[in-house]
Design a protein around this motif. Structure first.
Motif, PDB file in Angstrom:
ATOM      1  N   ILE A   1      84.513  98.238  77.038  1.00 29.48           N
ATOM      2  CA  ILE A   1      83.459  98.339  78.057  1.00 29.48           C
ATOM      3  C   ILE A   1      83.427  97.110  78.954  1.00 29.48           C
ATOM      4  CG2 ILE A   1      80.953  98.409  78.388  1.00 29.48           C
ATOM      5  CD1 ILE A   1      80.871 100.245  75.864  1.00 29.48           C
ATOM      6  N   VAL A   2      83.582  95.912  78.361  1.00 29.43           N
ATOM      7  CA  VAL A   2      83.517  94.698  79.185  1.00 29.43           C
ATOM      8  C   VAL A   2      84.812  94.463  79.960  1.00 29.43           C
ATOM      9  CG1 VAL A   2      81.848  93.627  77.637  1.00 29.43           C
ATOM     10  CG2 VAL A   2      84.287  93.134  77.335  1.00 29.43           C
ATOM     11  N   ALA A   3      85.868  95.213  79.657  1.00 27.62           N
ATOM     12  CA  ALA A   3      87.143  95.011  80.356  1.00 27.62           C
ATOM     13  C   ALA A   3      87.005  95.259  81.853  1.00 27.62           C
ATOM     14  CB  ALA A   3      88.217  95.929  79.768  1.00 27.62           C
ATOM     15  N   ILE A   4      86.183  96.243  82.254  1.00 30.57           N
ATOM     16  CA  ILE A   4      86.047  96.557  83.676  1.00 30.57           C
ATOM     17  C   ILE A   4      85.233  95.490  84.419  1.00 30.57           C
ATOM     18  CG2 ILE A   4      85.398  98.323  85.344  1.00 30.57           C
ATOM     19  CD1 ILE A   4      87.760  98.985  83.440  1.00 30.57           C
ATOM     20  N   PRO A   5      84.102  95.030  83.889  1.00 29.45           N
ATOM     21  CA  PRO A   5      83.439  93.887  84.544  1.00 29.45           C
ATOM     22  C   PRO A   5      84.341  92.655  84.658  1.00 29.45           C
ATOM     23  CG  PRO A   5      81.930  94.940  83.021  1.00 29.45           C
ATOM     24  CD  PRO A   5      83.268  95.595  82.812  1.00 29.45           C
ATOM     25  N   PHE A   6      85.174  92.416  83.636  1.00 29.50           N
ATOM     26  CA  PHE A   6      86.117  91.307  83.726  1.00 29.50           C
ATOM     27  C   PHE A   6      87.132  91.550  84.843  1.00 29.50           C
ATOM     28  CE2 PHE A   6      85.133  89.886  79.229  1.00 29.50           C
ATOM     29  CZ  PHE A   6      84.714  88.622  79.601  1.00 29.50           C
ATOM     30  N   ALA A   7      87.589  92.789  84.983  1.00 33.97           N
ATOM     31  CA  ALA A   7      88.521  93.117  86.072  1.00 33.97           C
ATOM     32  C   ALA A   7      87.856  92.885  87.421  1.00 33.97           C
ATOM     33  CB  ALA A   7      88.980  94.570  85.945  1.00 33.97           C
ATOM     34  N   ARG A   8      86.573  93.199  87.515  1.00 34.70           N
ATOM     35  CA  ARG A   8      85.851  92.968  88.766  1.00 34.70           C
ATOM     36  C   ARG A   8      85.793  91.480  89.103  1.00 34.70           C
ATOM     37  NH1 ARG A   8      79.530  94.805  89.868  1.00 34.70           N
ATOM     38  NH2 ARG A   8      79.285  93.746  91.867  1.00 34.70           N
ATOM     39  N   LEU A   9      85.568  90.654  88.110  1.00 31.53           N
ATOM     40  CA  LEU A   9      85.551  89.212  88.347  1.00 31.53           C
ATOM     41  C   LEU A   9      86.901  88.737  88.876  1.00 31.53           C
ATOM     42  CD1 LEU A   9      83.612  87.855  85.214  1.00 31.53           C
ATOM     43  CD2 LEU A   9      82.746  88.161  87.535  1.00 31.53           C
ATOM     44  N   ARG A  10      87.978  89.266  88.323  1.00 32.56           N
ATOM     45  CA  ARG A  10      89.315  88.886  88.776  1.00 32.56           C
ATOM     46  C   ARG A  10      89.545  89.340  90.214  1.00 32.56           C
ATOM     47  NH1 ARG A  10      92.649  91.834  84.391  1.00 32.56           N
ATOM     48  NH2 ARG A  10      94.414  91.274  85.740  1.00 32.56           N
ATOM     49  N   LEU A  11      89.133  90.563  90.512  1.00 28.48           N
ATOM     50  CA  LEU A  11      89.323  91.087  91.864  1.00 28.48           C
ATOM     51  C   LEU A  11      88.548  90.271  92.890  1.00 28.48           C
ATOM     52  CD1 LEU A  11      90.574  93.447  93.535  1.00 28.48           C
ATOM     53  CD2 LEU A  11      88.393  94.633  93.254  1.00 28.48           C
ATOM     54  N   GLU A  12      87.366  89.827  92.513  1.00 31.29           N
ATOM     55  CA  GLU A  12      86.522  89.060  93.428  1.00 31.29           C
ATOM     56  C   GLU A  12      86.870  87.578  93.451  1.00 31.29           C
ATOM     57  OE1 GLU A  12      82.617  89.960  92.038  1.00 31.29           O
ATOM     58  OE2 GLU A  12      82.538  91.928  93.013  1.00 31.29           O
ATOM     59  N   GLY A  13      87.897  87.203  92.695  1.00 31.39           N
ATOM     60  CA  GLY A  13      88.320  85.806  92.690  1.00 31.39           C
ATOM     61  C   GLY A  13      87.396  84.870  91.943  1.00 31.39           C
ATOM     62  N   LYS A  14      86.610  85.414  91.007  1.00 28.94           N
ATOM     63  CA  LYS A  14      85.670  84.588  90.246  1.00 28.94           C
ATOM     64  C   LYS A  14      86.313  84.153  88.931  1.00 28.94           C
ATOM     65  CE  LYS A  14      81.635  86.860  92.292  1.00 28.94           C
ATOM     66  NZ  LYS A  14      80.420  87.674  92.043  1.00 28.94           N
ATOM     67  N   GLY A  15      87.437  83.468  89.070  1.00 31.75           N
ATOM     68  CA  GLY A  15      88.196  83.061  87.890  1.00 31.75           C
ATOM     69  C   GLY A  15      87.435  82.107  86.991  1.00 31.75           C
ATOM     70  N   LYS A  16      86.643  81.205  87.586  1.00 29.87           N
ATOM     71  CA  LYS A  16      85.919  80.232  86.758  1.00 29.87           C
ATOM     72  C   LYS A  16      84.888  80.910  85.861  1.00 29.87           C
ATOM     73  CE  LYS A  16      86.588  76.306  89.866  1.00 29.87           C
ATOM     74  NZ  LYS A  16      85.955  75.264  90.710  1.00 29.87           N
ATOM     75  N   LYS A  17      84.169  81.886  86.419  1.00 27.19           N
ATOM     76  CA  LYS A  17      83.197  82.601  85.601  1.00 27.19           C
ATOM     77  C   LYS A  17      83.917  83.381  84.512  1.00 27.19           C
ATOM     78  CE  LYS A  17      79.319  85.836  85.765  1.00 27.19           C
ATOM     79  NZ  LYS A  17      78.392  86.624  86.608  1.00 27.19           N
ATOM     80  N   PHE A  18      85.048  83.981  84.852  1.00 30.18           N
ATOM     81  CA  PHE A  18      85.844  84.724  83.886  1.00 30.18           C
ATOM     82  C   PHE A  18      86.185  83.852  82.681  1.00 30.18           C
ATOM     83  CE2 PHE A  18      89.859  85.993  82.063  1.00 30.18           C
ATOM     84  CZ  PHE A  18      89.860  87.373  82.083  1.00 30.18           C
ATOM     85  N   VAL A  19      86.728  82.664  82.948  1.00 32.20           N
ATOM     86  CA  VAL A  19      87.195  81.833  81.848  1.00 32.20           C
ATOM     87  C   VAL A  19      86.029  81.199  81.090  1.00 32.20           C
ATOM     88  CG1 VAL A  19      89.410  81.409  82.964  1.00 32.20           C
ATOM     89  CG2 VAL A  19      87.525  79.821  83.345  1.00 32.20           C
TER      90      VAL A  19
END
Length: 501
Positions: A130-148
């Protein structure tokens, strides 16, 4: 900043944090191998393998489909809602069935006492998907810092809970300190099933994802539009099959080892002990896989955004060249220092018996990393069916080779099969890719670096030192020489130019 530098920057953000997180997690490997015998960890080796396959089935290619269909800003919201809705339905249904029949599943995999662990894994698997898609959204939006930050926070929480259950609760229960807390700890802690709390810690840490991704989840609206979903599904199905075959390729060994490994193959070791030894040694090769995963996090959106640029192929070729150099150096560095890593992370000597698998696993991950780079051609040309064919071929090579080799050479057969599978996929993908999306890869350079690395690793395996105080300086000197040789060969190409933003 050139796009090439941007890719390098994003890869560094994902890579450093991912490697840091994994290093922190490796402290748990040291803790687990110190506290538990190999047979006590065997069931977890297998359940984590099944969980990895389930993540592919639960997300069924929707991460990649999200990048493909949500490239335009105006499309992002509707496809985010649509794709996350589909993943939630599939994940809840799959884990619900697994939860209901957990005792039967535990008996089927020959761990009848582990029904509770299967139920915990059912929740872990659903939450991961379930969280894989929100994580993909962060990557698409360039929010790498929040991702990590979220990923590393999850790992820190997992470590803290492991220490709480396996060290603090154990000591309190044994009356070593704070004896007044023993009645409270006794309500949830059972020393006879201490290893189970490794899974419980993972489960609780996973629930933290939902809090840290609350913005992305609160922004979600459950929807289903059959007309909009149809092309997404058509695009994703081959990706799902490809990913499933790929994960099967990497997880097949731990999923079936107890069924293929002959009883008493290793004198003085039960099959379950062999499973535990192999599973923990396998973790020493994860560093290569993590580097590849970090690159994929950054590269997938990059390749999709630059694929139509006429200047893309030469840049893709340069990316591949640097990728191979870095992975080859990791292959050598880890392989020739595997004894040092074993001393640091595998605390019981019994686990050192399986170290011979590590260089082969690293080679397999290296080949798969190259394959993931090459795979850009069928994603950009919407020929994802070729990815399905290639990964199924790779899985078949793994299965058939393992079936032949494991009864002959034990769990080393799994590692050799994995490396052969990765090499096969890489070779076939390159051959097909040059037909449909030609990229001027520097093949001579790639073969040269890989061949030299293989020779260094083989030569190192023939020379044994009695002391790590001698071995470590020698091995690091060899690695330093290789780094400097690569630098002097490539120094004139390093500045270069990339695709402009």
């Amino acid at each position: 900043m050139s796009a090439l530098k941007k890719l390098a920057s994003d890869t560094a953000v994902y890579g450093i944090s991912t490697m840091l997180g994994r290093f922190l997690n490796y402290l748990l490997v040291a803790l687990h191998t110190k506290l538990f015998l190999a047979d006590q960890l065997a069931v977890q080796v297998q359940l984590y393998a099944y969980a990895g396959l389930s993540l592919v089935l639960y997300t069924f290619g929707m991460e990649t489909a999200f990048f493909r269909f949500a490239r335009k800003e105006e499309d992002e919201k509707q496809y985010y809602n649509l794709i996350l809705s589909a993943v939630i339905v599939v994940s809840c249904f799959g884990s619900g069935i697994l939860f209901l029949f957990s005792d039967q599943v535990a008996s089927y995999i020959q761990y009848p006492e582990s029904g509770r662990l299967v139920r915990w894994f059912a929740i872990i698997m659903a939450s991961d998907a379930i969280v894989a898609i929100p994580f993909a959204r962060l990557r698409l939006e360039g929010k790498g810092k929040k991702f990590v930050v979220i990923r590393v926070s999850n790992i820190i929480m997992n470590i803290a809970l492991n220490l709480f259950f396996l060290v603090v609760c154990k000591a309190i229960y044994a009356g070593e300190y704070l004896p007044f807390l023993k009645p409270a700890v006794s309500l949830f802690y059972d020393p006879l099933h201490a290893a189970d709390y490794i899974i419980l810690a993972n489960l609780v840490a996973n629930l933290l994802f939902f809090w840290m991704l609350r913005k992305e989840l609160m922004d979600f609206r459950f929807v289903f539009n059959a007309q909009l979903f149809k092309p997404v599904w058509v695009y994703a199905v081959p990706i799902m099959i490809m990913n499933a075959a790929g994960v099967l390729n990497t997880l097949y060994d731990r999923a079936v080892i107890q069924f293929l490994l002959p009883e008493n193959f290793y004198p003085g070791r039960t099959t379950k002990e062999a499973v535990g030894i192999y599973g923990q040694c396998y973790k020493l090769s994860i560093f290569m896989n993590l580097a590849i995963q970090a690159f994929k996090y950054a590269a997938e959106p990059f390749f999709f955004s630059k694929g139509e640029d006429k200047n893309a192929p030469p840049v893709f070729a340069r990316i591949m060249k640097y990728f191979i150099i870095i992975c080859v150096l990791m292959w050598v560095g880890i392989s020739i220092n595997v004894d040092l890593l074993a001393e640091l992370f595998l605390k019981r000597k019994m686990y050192h018996e399986g170290l011979s698998v590590v260089p082969w696993h690293l080679a397999g991950f290296l080949f798969l990393g190259v394959y993931y780079n090459l795979a850009t051609w069928f994603k950009l040309t919407d020929r994802t069916q070729y990815g399905t064919y290639l990964t199924i071929t790779g899985a078949l090579v793994t299965i058939l080779t393992s079936y032949v080799l494991v009864p002959l050479i034990g769990y080393l057969g799994f590692a050799v099969a994995f490396a052969l599978s990765g090499f096969t996929m890489m070779t076939l993908c390159y051959t097909l890719g040059q037909k449909y999306y030609p990229v001027p890869y520097d093949i001579k350079s790639a073969l040269g670096y890989i061949s030299v690395a293989a020779l260094v690793i083989y030569a190192s395996s023939l020379v044994h030192f009695d002391s790590l105080l001698v071995a470590v300086p020698v091995h690091f000197s060899i690695l330093f020489i290789l780094v400097m040789v690569a630098y002097f060969i490539e120094k004139d190409t390093l500045p270069g130019i990339g695709l402009k933003k």
